[in-house]
Enzyme design. Structure first.
Site, PDB file in Angstrom:
ATOM      1  N   LEU A   1       6.843  40.274 -98.480  1.00 45.96           N
ATOM      2  CA  LEU A   1       6.148  39.062 -99.561  1.00 45.96           C
ATOM      3  C   LEU A   1       5.145  39.009 -98.200  1.00 45.96           C
ATOM      4  O   LEU A   1       5.083  38.533 -97.410  1.00 45.96           O
ATOM      5  CB  LEU A   1       7.776  38.593 -98.908  1.00 45.96           C
ATOM      6  CG  LEU A   1       6.407  36.893-100.277  1.00 45.96           C
ATOM      7  CD1 LEU A   1       6.023  37.390-101.797  1.00 45.96           C
ATOM      8  CD2 LEU A   1       7.357  35.718-100.536  1.00 45.96           C
ATOM      9  N   ASP A   2       3.729  39.118 -98.899  1.00 50.82           N
ATOM     10  CA  ASP A   2       2.421  38.333 -98.606  1.00 50.82           C
ATOM     11  C   ASP A   2       2.283  39.050 -97.626  1.00 50.82           C
ATOM     12  O   ASP A   2       1.089  38.158 -96.672  1.00 50.82           O
ATOM     13  CB  ASP A   2       2.975  36.737 -98.790  1.00 50.82           C
ATOM     14  CG  ASP A   2       2.624  35.862 -99.610  1.00 50.82           C
ATOM     15  OD1 ASP A   2       2.200  37.035-100.841  1.00 50.82           O
ATOM     16  OD2 ASP A   2       2.905  34.810 -99.398  1.00 50.82           O
ATOM     17  N   GLU A   3       2.625  40.035 -96.588  1.00 49.64           N
ATOM     18  CA  GLU A   3       2.350  40.910 -95.674  1.00 49.64           C
ATOM     19  C   GLU A   3       1.721  41.915 -95.461  1.00 49.64           C
ATOM     20  O   GLU A   3       1.337  42.820 -95.067  1.00 49.64           O
ATOM     21  CB  GLU A   3       3.613  40.956 -94.714  1.00 49.64           C
ATOM     22  CG  GLU A   3       4.272  40.054 -94.639  1.00 49.64           C
ATOM     23  CD  GLU A   3       3.958  39.101 -93.167  1.00 49.64           C
ATOM     24  OE1 GLU A   3       2.783  39.430 -92.519  1.00 49.64           O
ATOM     25  OE2 GLU A   3       3.738  37.319 -92.992  1.00 49.64           O
TER      26      GLU A   3
END
Lengths: 299, 299, 299, 299
Positions: free
Chosen positions: D243-245
């Site tokens: 996530l969001d990486e």
């Protein structure tokens, strides 16, 4: 006007029914803030936001903008105005008392390029531009579709050097009929006559597509490209009868480099133009701007 | 020169002993990259960085900058130069082959305000400005202390309208004596004669304390304040014989507002001036700049 | 202290002998501005600059910073303080009255990297950082030369995990001896104990070399490079006992791209770090900062 | 699709009928540029734009993007591809040959907030986003009006934790049916399953409303306000199963201060989000992005 926007503006006006703004400029001297804040306190007004500036504490000009909340403001309008006169005279003030629920009425003038108009309408639909957009005037037909889709009256008035005065007569008539407070030149590529400009002091906001005072006048992007600048800009200013010399309200810039052709500068520039104009208009609508010696104080 | 800086530069030169840069401009046509990259490959050079630009792929001018690593470069200097001539002729190239270990020799001219000089010396001490700062010339004594503390020869040559040519004669003598490649005007507030400028085409870098072409000439901050701009700037450019009209290398800006007096603009401006000049000088030292039709291509 | 700087600061103090600053926070209610401005007017003080903010006009917290000019201020210090107490009690104010001519005394803590220290000293020499830099403390010897060249007492106190408390005892002794108001951590790479931090609430300003809350803790540039961010930053904040979690005073950023290695990030970052820290320190010295619920209001 | 946009895209495709792009990454070694440029020259292709980067000239990874003009390109597609294989094998290249006239097909996923969608559609109508927007998918009805006004097929697929897989099945079916190359999450507030993400490696672009890695996850503006940051941001990245990486493509920021409440941050943030996403999408459509070790090289 589009009904959902109308409703939204109505909700806003209701929520702001006790909100006022006081703008003052006068010769600086001790006691101004004390007198004004005492006056407001005596009328049950709570100061919400306050900004001040003095060109020089000794013998300069003093400016202040106060936003206040005052229960029952609508019924006190006349009382406040008449009672403030005494203080105003004591300190030789120029002043203005604005009521937030009295939305300013706006006319947008536009030509073929619609990006600034679109931005204004977008902000307006989002509730970020609190004004009554009463009409759109254009010397071209490009803006008709978008105006009509939002139920804003659209007036096509083809203008040229030849019929300028005739067209302006019609424009003045419309401005009067719609009771307009502010004229926004959202990339309106016609020159206004001195008479027209003179009739609307600091009531006409223009967007110039350069970083003023660079590239005053026509074709700024072509000239920026020719000069090889590394940064382009846009400037929003009040219109006076000196071309592109009116008080600057806001400016912004964007980096460019040798790879950018004139069309790239125009494209990049459009995004600056639209945000710079939108900010300037918003500040005007919020009574944040005082003009002093061809410069703006923006509170 | 300060011994620790001298050592540091020596380490740098050694580490770059195989590093070269090729700058080319010529009429665009297919096959240029193929010819140049084949040439480099045949001489065992590995392309490390390459940038190119064409004003117009059809009939325009083509520019390329290639940085390469070539084992044994110092012994191949002449061979490379003489063998590249054939390709250069085929494509009608203007070209330059630079060897990174041959540090450029720099003269800094400065007047009373030292912030730009300080920044350059700071970057130089930090190893970020890879050049041999051979001398500092000034028409005032302010810079002497800092120059001498770094063991850089300092020449005080008071200049005025009256003795301009005499002083320039002495300056030219010094530039020759120290074998100078680049002259940096780090807030040097004297006008150079056409003869002096003409003798150093694209070898003199100036910092002008405005966002050109706004406020060409004297006292730009005063005029920026007078005009009421919302953004100030600085511009670094090559000096030509048109005042402040030479090719722009770099510009930057900073927001200001109505509260900023002229002194505030000057103070804010200093930090832009110093970084803009430092970037322009660095790009010149790294052979990143090609001048074309009074504009710069910065790779 | 260097004598020319000492003279310069003396001139400044003399010029500011009538200048005071009043900082207040209290529960919001009508009449605060009226009461305070009346008080100042009654004591012949002219308001020069005033900024206010309320978290929420209904039941929130109200903040105001007033800068004023008051003839004969030095002889009225105690009178003003004692008489203001009554207003302060009425409105349940926390407040501070500062006199501009009473320069704050500063200690700078630094380790090996000197760029932030250099920037502070540069600004200080230019008259842009109006404080009495009383001493420089370091766990390394790198800063000695620059400190001594400016005649600022330099204390070399090698610190490590082992001797932390012992060293802090000596530091505390020095802070007391020099009567220090503000501690600046200008890239001081030692952790302070809770006791040390607790003894100086909102009196220690740190520069962290990342855009907080990104990359809290050690080696932020390495981690920024690892994550592939397109923008790096720096953050100046008051030190509390939560690592890098204290109230943020100022932040700034710079674009980077895939070509930038860790060393390039560090180099770019240094110029942000130095300007961010310098701004934060300046605002603190000008009494522009109020801390509220781990956030800063910067007027 | 709206007929005028369709015409405009058709004109563009015709004008680009000879334009190709070659993207390569491979272990660095001498001779790569020579081999590739010779290949293009032999096929009558003129290099228009070229950018390269190497993580480390000795033993690192080499990346290059070449845009070229090649007469009769459409009839040479297969020939070029098959003949390039030999070079690709020699240098162990990963490579892609893209033809500019083959517009990428795009699906936009959106929830209730339409500002990012609006920006993309605006740029698309202005001819700045050269793609075939084939469909819009939403878990709400808000976007239907604007989609239909531009004759873009709109699919309302209400998604929740409960029916996620079912909905994704329908989405995958649509993506297949419309032959989609790129999925844009223009503030689509649903989490995608690992299976969905895994099926579209580096083919899903998201806009996250914070400056990553600050405020990963939900409600970033609330948390930014809580932390008291002085700058907010937005990040566009490829979606991966962390996530969001995923690899960051573009970021931008905007200054805020203590006066900005959460709603102000959201409003300010919207303008960053829309421009950051639009730039990221444009770079992807122009084949400017290569992903390497969870980072992007943007040429």
């Amino acid at each position: 006007m589009h009904s959902s926007i109308q409703e939204q503006l109505q909700v806003f006006r209701e929520s702001q029914k006790n909100r006022g703004r006081l703008l003052i400029n006068c010769p600086d001297q001790p006691g101004i803030v004390a007198a004004v804040s005492k006056f407001l306190f005596q009328h049950d007004a709570n100061i919400i936001e306050s900004s001040q500036y003095s060109t020089n504490p000794e013998g300069g000009t003093f400016f202040i903008r106060i936003e206040f909340e005052c229960p029952g403001l609508r019924s006190k309008e006349e009382e406040l105005k008449s009672q403030f006169k005494e203080i105003a005279e004591t300190f030789s003030m120029e002043w203005k008392l604005a009521f937030v629920y009295e939305l300013k009425k706006t006319a947008i003038f536009v030509s073929k390029e619609l990006h600034c108009l679109r931005e204004l309408l977008w902000e307006w639909q989002s509730g970020d531009l609190l004004t009554d957009i009463a009409l759109i005037v254009s010397n071209h037909e490009e803006a008709r579709e978008i105006a009509e889709s939002l139920h804003i009256p659209f007036f096509y008035l083809p203008a040229s050097k030849e019929n300028r005065e005739e067209v302006e007569e019609r424009q003045l008539q419309l401005l009067k009929e719609f009771d307009i407070d502010l004229i926004i030149l959202a990339r309106y590529m016609q020159i206004l006559t001195p008479a027209f400009v003179g009739a609307h002091p600091f009531k006409i906001i223009n967007i110039h597509h350069s970083f003023l005072p660079s590239f005053v006048g026509a074709r700024p992007y072509d000239r920026a490209h020719q000069r090889g600048v590394k940064i382009i800009g846009a400037t929003s200013h009040y219109v006076t009868n000196d071309l592109d010399e009116g008080p600057i309200i806001e400016q912004d810039i964007k980096r460019v480099d040798h790879r950018d052709h004139i069309d790239d500068l125009k494209k990049s520039g459009r995004s600056i133009e639209r945000s710079v104009l939108a900010r300037a208009v918003k500040w005007h609508l919020e009574d944040r701007i005082i003009v002093h010696e061809n410069k703006t104080i923006v509170f």
